[in-house]
Design a protein around this motif. Structure first.
Motif, short mmCIF file in Angstrom:
data_model
loop_
_atom_site.label_atom_id
_atom_site.label_comp_id
_atom_site.label_asym_id
_atom_site.label_seq_id
_atom_site.Cartn_x
_atom_site.Cartn_y
_atom_site.Cartn_z
N GLY A 18 -0.33 20.29 73.24
CA GLY A 18 0.78 21.12 72.77
C GLY A 18 0.65 21.58 71.33
N TYR A 19 -0.16 20.88 70.53
CA TYR A 19 -0.26 21.21 69.11
C TYR A 19 -1.70 21.47 68.67
CZ TYR A 19 0.12 20.58 64.03
OH TYR A 19 0.03 20.74 62.68
N SER A 20 -2.52 20.44 68.65
CA SER A 20 -3.86 20.56 68.08
C SER A 20 -4.78 21.54 68.81
CB SER A 20 -4.53 19.19 68.02
OG SER A 20 -3.87 18.35 67.11
N LEU A 21 -4.66 21.62 70.13
CA LEU A 21 -5.54 22.49 70.91
C LEU A 21 -4.85 23.75 71.41
CD1 LEU A 21 -7.43 19.80 73.04
CD2 LEU A 21 -8.20 20.93 70.94
N ASN A 22 -3.63 24.00 70.95
CA ASN A 22 -2.84 25.12 71.47
C ASN A 22 -2.95 26.35 70.56
OD1 ASN A 22 -0.93 26.89 72.42
ND2 ASN A 22 0.74 25.41 72.44
N PRO A 23 -3.67 27.38 71.00
CA PRO A 23 -3.81 28.58 70.17
C PRO A 23 -2.52 29.40 70.06
CG PRO A 23 -4.80 28.95 72.31
CD PRO A 23 -4.38 27.49 72.27
N GLY A 28 0.29 25.13 64.52
CA GLY A 28 -1.00 24.49 64.71
C GLY A 28 -2.08 25.36 65.30
N TYR A 29 -1.79 26.64 65.51
CA TYR A 29 -2.74 27.52 66.19
C TYR A 29 -4.10 27.57 65.50
CZ TYR A 29 -1.92 31.02 62.60
OH TYR A 29 -1.84 31.68 61.40
N HIS A 30 -4.12 27.53 64.16
CA HIS A 30 -5.39 27.62 63.43
C HIS A 30 -6.32 26.47 63.76
CE1 HIS A 30 -2.70 25.20 60.97
NE2 HIS A 30 -3.78 24.64 60.46
N LYS A 31 -5.77 25.28 64.04
CA LYS A 31 -6.59 24.12 64.42
C LYS A 31 -7.29 24.40 65.73
CE LYS A 31 -3.58 20.96 62.03
NZ LYS A 31 -2.67 19.84 62.08
N GLY A 42 -11.11 23.86 73.98
CA GLY A 42 -9.75 24.37 74.03
C GLY A 42 -8.88 23.44 74.85
N VAL A 43 -7.74 23.91 75.25
CA VAL A 43 -6.79 23.11 76.03
C VAL A 43 -7.43 22.58 77.31
CG1 VAL A 43 -4.58 23.13 77.25
CG2 VAL A 43 -4.79 24.27 75.05
N ALA A 44 -8.28 23.36 77.93
CA ALA A 44 -8.91 22.94 79.19
C ALA A 44 -9.80 21.71 79.00
CB ALA A 44 -9.73 24.10 79.77
N GLU A 45 -10.25 21.48 77.78
CA GLU A 45 -11.12 20.33 77.50
C GLU A 45 -10.36 19.18 76.85
OE1 GLU A 45 -13.19 23.77 78.35
OE2 GLU A 45 -12.01 23.59 76.52
N ALA A 46 -9.06 19.16 76.99
CA ALA A 46 -8.23 18.13 76.33
C ALA A 46 -8.63 16.72 76.75
CB ALA A 46 -6.76 18.38 76.63
N THR A 114 -2.31 14.14 64.54
CA THR A 114 -3.02 15.41 64.62
C THR A 114 -4.52 15.17 64.72
OG1 THR A 114 -3.23 17.61 63.62
CG2 THR A 114 -3.25 15.74 62.12
N CYS A 115 -5.22 16.20 65.12
CA CYS A 115 -6.68 16.16 65.23
C CYS A 115 -7.18 17.58 64.98
CB CYS A 115 -7.08 15.66 66.62
SG CYS A 115 -8.84 15.67 66.90
N TYR A 116 -8.23 17.72 64.16
CA TYR A 116 -8.76 19.05 63.88
C TYR A 116 -10.18 18.97 63.35
CZ TYR A 116 -7.05 17.68 59.23
OH TYR A 116 -6.80 17.00 58.07
N VAL A 117 -10.89 20.09 63.40
CA VAL A 117 -12.25 20.18 62.91
C VAL A 117 -12.22 20.38 61.40
CG1 VAL A 117 -14.36 21.57 62.96
CG2 VAL A 117 -13.14 21.11 65.07
N LEU A 118 -13.05 19.62 60.70
CA LEU A 118 -13.18 19.80 59.24
C LEU A 118 -14.08 20.98 58.92
CD1 LEU A 118 -13.51 16.16 57.89
CD2 LEU A 118 -11.54 17.65 57.85
#
Length: 118
Positions: A18-23, A28-31, A42-46, A114-118
């Motif tokens: 809903g947040y980290s992988l949701n464009p 949170g879209y930028h993450k 993406g969301v499909a690989e959650a 949260t989780c995101y790419v550095l």
């Protein structure tokens, strides 16, 4: 430092899909965009991301190799937050993922914030 009770870590749908992988998330879209670009995730690989997060928390807590140890980052009267960075390789791409966890007062397990790419 070890993450408390990593085997009980809670990775909710709301925080990951809903947040980290949701464009389409307003904040949170930028993450999600960076994760898709960096690792084709993406969301499909959650479920894949969820498994990687679980493996990372368990690996650090077992004192196995990780990019770095769990770092306490914020504490107040209600909770303690932790940061855990780990490498993720997918296909021919590689990136460092940062995850933030919270252990609330009177709880004994970490929750993903949260989780995101550095």
């Amino acid at each position: 430092m070890k993450l408390p009770n990593p085997d009980q870590a809670l990775i909710s749908f709301e925080k990951l899909e809903g947040y980290s992988l949701n464009p389409n998330h307003a904040e949170g879209y930028h993450k999600a965009v960076v994760c898709q670009s960096a690792l084709d995730i993406g969301v499909a690989e959650a479920d894949e991301v969820r498994d990687a997060l679980r493996q990372a928390t368990l690996a650090v807590s077992a004192l196995q190799r990780a990019t770095q140890d769990v770092i306490p980052i914020e504490q107040n009267a209600y909770s303690q937050k932790y940061r855990l960075d780990f490498e993720r390789v997918r296909s021919e791409k590689q990136a460092t993922l940062r995850s933030v966890w919270i252990v609330r007062q009177n709880e004994y397990f970490p929750r993903l914030v949260t989780c995101y790419v550095l």
